[in-house]
Design a protein around this motif. Structure first.
Motif, mmCIF file in Angstrom:
data_model
loop_
_atom_site.group_PDB
_atom_site.id
_atom_site.type_symbol
_atom_site.label_atom_id
_atom_site.label_comp_id
_atom_site.label_asym_id
_atom_site.label_seq_id
_atom_site.Cartn_x
_atom_site.Cartn_y
_atom_site.Cartn_z
ATOM 1 N N TYR A 1 -11.018 44.537 -16.225
ATOM 2 C CA TYR A 1 -10.476 43.205 -16.572
ATOM 3 C C TYR A 1 -8.989 43.147 -16.697
ATOM 4 O O TYR A 1 -8.008 42.279 -16.234
ATOM 5 N N ILE A 2 -8.451 44.277 -17.484
ATOM 6 C CA ILE A 2 -6.898 44.088 -17.783
ATOM 7 C C ILE A 2 -6.466 44.589 -16.340
ATOM 8 O O ILE A 2 -5.043 43.660 -15.812
ATOM 9 N N LYS A 3 -7.098 45.338 -15.319
ATOM 10 C CA LYS A 3 -6.403 45.423 -13.885
ATOM 11 C C LYS A 3 -6.302 44.255 -13.474
ATOM 12 O O LYS A 3 -5.176 43.697 -12.685
ATOM 13 N N LEU B 1 1.439 35.599 -9.899
ATOM 14 C CA LEU B 1 2.317 34.525 -10.546
ATOM 15 C C LEU B 1 3.714 34.732 -10.291
ATOM 16 O O LEU B 1 4.415 33.810 -10.124
ATOM 17 N N SER B 2 4.130 36.175 -10.640
ATOM 18 C CA SER B 2 5.597 36.383 -10.642
ATOM 19 C C SER B 2 6.115 36.068 -9.299
ATOM 20 O O SER B 2 7.059 35.680 -9.122
ATOM 21 N N LEU C 1 -6.219 41.271 -14.829
ATOM 22 C CA LEU C 1 -5.245 40.340 -15.565
ATOM 23 C C LEU C 1 -3.587 40.649 -15.008
ATOM 24 O O LEU C 1 -2.783 39.712 -14.729
ATOM 25 N N HIS C 2 -3.528 42.124 -14.664
ATOM 26 C CA HIS C 2 -2.220 42.551 -14.072
ATOM 27 C C HIS C 2 -1.840 42.025 -13.018
ATOM 28 O O HIS C 2 -0.726 41.556 -12.611
ATOM 29 N N GLU D 1 -3.161 39.361 -11.755
ATOM 30 C CA GLU D 1 -3.007 37.983 -11.639
ATOM 31 C C GLU D 1 -1.246 37.642 -11.856
ATOM 32 O O GLU D 1 -0.624 36.700 -11.418
ATOM 33 N N VAL D 2 -0.965 38.552 -12.996
ATOM 34 C CA VAL D 2 0.572 38.126 -13.535
ATOM 35 C C VAL D 2 1.648 38.608 -12.406
ATOM 36 O O VAL D 2 2.449 37.975 -12.344
ATOM 37 N N ASP D 3 1.170 39.681 -11.683
ATOM 38 C CA ASP D 3 1.956 40.213 -10.595
ATOM 39 C C ASP D 3 2.152 38.803 -9.512
ATOM 40 O O ASP D 3 3.008 38.444 -8.933
#
Lengths: 93, 189
Positions: A56-58, A67-68, A60-61, A63-65
Motif C-alpha cells: 500500500y505504501i509503495k 501526481l507530481s 501511495l508513493h 501515486e504521489v510520483d
C-alpha cells in the motif's frame, strides 16, 4: 539497592516484544489498509498485514510520483492568473 | 489606560505559575493518548488538506527553477511541505526535513551492496518471513530503520494517513489546474 532492580533493563526489554503487542498493533494497522479492512482479523495473518502495508505504501508513493509528474506539467503550462484561480477553486471544493 | 494584566503583577504571576504547573501536568498525562488520536484524525480533516494545498502552491511557485527534473522537484516540495505540516511530532517527518541537507550517497551504497549479500531463500532461513517484511517496511517509512516494532507501526500509521492526504490535495489541485479557468469569473459575478 536490590529493590531498585524491580525495573527491568530498558535496553534488553525493547527487543523482546510480546505476541499480544504484535497482534494488537497489527490489527490496528489492518484497519488502515483498504484491502484488508473488510477481512476478519482472525483470518488475516500478521505477515499478510505487513505485506499489504508495504504494498500500500509503495502504491501511495507511486501515486504521489504520478501526481507530481502531472502537476509539474500543468504548472509549466499555466500562467499565474489561472494558477491563482485554480488555487481558489481547489480551496472551495 | 493600563490593561488588567499589569494592575496586579504579583498575584497574576503566582496564579499563572500555579495554573501553568497544573496545566503542564495535566497536558503531559493526556497529551500522549490525545496526541496519538488527534494525529491520526488530523490528516483526514478538510482544513488540514486546504492548509496543505495552499502551502504547497506557495512553495511550488517559489521553487520554479531547480536543477533536477520538474517532476522530482514537485515531489520533493510536496514531501517537504507534508513533513512540515506534521510539526515535528513524527520521526518520518523529521527524517524528510533533515534528509534535504545531505546528499543521498549513503542510500545508494546500501542498494548496491544489497544484491551481493543476498542469501538465497532456499537455504536455511536466517531471517524469518515476518522480519523480512518488517525490514521492507522500515525502508519505506523514512527515518525508521532502527526504531522498535511498536514505534514503527505507529510511524507507519501516521505516514500512511499523511500520504493519503497528500494524494487527495495534489489530485484536487491537478483537477483544478487542468479544468478551464475562464468560468470562474462568471460564477463569482
Amino acid at each position: 539497592m536490590s529493590s531498585r532492580r524491580s525495573r527491568s533493563r530498558p535496553s534488553g526489554e525493547v527487543s523482546r516484544i510480546t505476541e499480544d503487542q504484535i497482534a494488537d498493533l497489527v490489527s490496528k494497522l489492518q484497519q488502515l489498509i483498504p484491502e484488508l479492512r473488510s477481512r476478519r482479523s482472525d483470518k488475516v495473518s500478521a505477515s499478510t498485514v505487513l505485506q499489504e502495508t508495504c504494498n500500500y505504501i509503495k502504491n501511495l508513493h507511486r501515486e504521489v510520483d504520478d501526481l507530481s509528474d502531472r502537476l509539474s506539467e500543468l504548472l509549466a503550462s499555466t500562467d499565474t492568473d489561472s494558477a491563482q484561480a485554480a488555487i481558489i477553486r481547489s480551496l472551495l471544493m | 489606560m493600563a490593561s488588567y494584566s499589569i494592575s496586579n503583577p504579583e498575584t497574576n504571576a503566582n496564579r499563572s505559575h500555579e495554573s501553568k504547573r497544573k496545566k503542564r501536568r495535566k497536558i503531559e498525562g493526556e497529551n500522549h493518548a490525545e496526541a496519538v488520536t488527534t494525529e491520526k484524525n488530523r490528516w483526514k480533516t478538510a482544513t488540514e488538506q486546504q492548509i496543505y494545498s495552499t502551502k504547497l502552491i506557495e512553495a511550488l511557485r517559489q521553487s520554479r527553477r531547480t536543477s533536477s527534473s520538474p517532476a522530482t522537484a514537485v515531489r520533493e516540495t510536496a514531501d517537504r511541505v507534508l513533513a512540515a505540516a506534521a510539526r515535528g511530532k513524527t520521526r518520518w517527518s523529521r527524517a524528510i526535513l533533515t534528509s534535504r541537507l545531505r546528499p543521498q550517497l549513503g542510500h545508494k551504497k546500501v542498494k548496491a551492496t544489497g544484491g551481493v549479500r543476498w542469501k538465497k531463500p532456499a537455504e536455511k532461513k536466517r531471517e524469518p518471513v515476518l522480519q523480512r517484511k518488517l525490514r521492507v517496511l522500515r525502508r519505506l517509512v523514512p527515518g525508521c530503520r532502527k526504531i522498535s516494532f511498536p514505534n514503527l507501526l505507529e510511524e507507519a500509521t501516521d505516514y500512511i494517513a499523511a500520504l493519503e492526504m497528500q494524494i487527495r490535495a495534489m489530485a484536487t489541485l491537478a483537477e483544478s489546474l487542468s479544468g478551464p479557468s475562464v468560468r470562474l469569473g462568471s460564477d463569482l459575478s
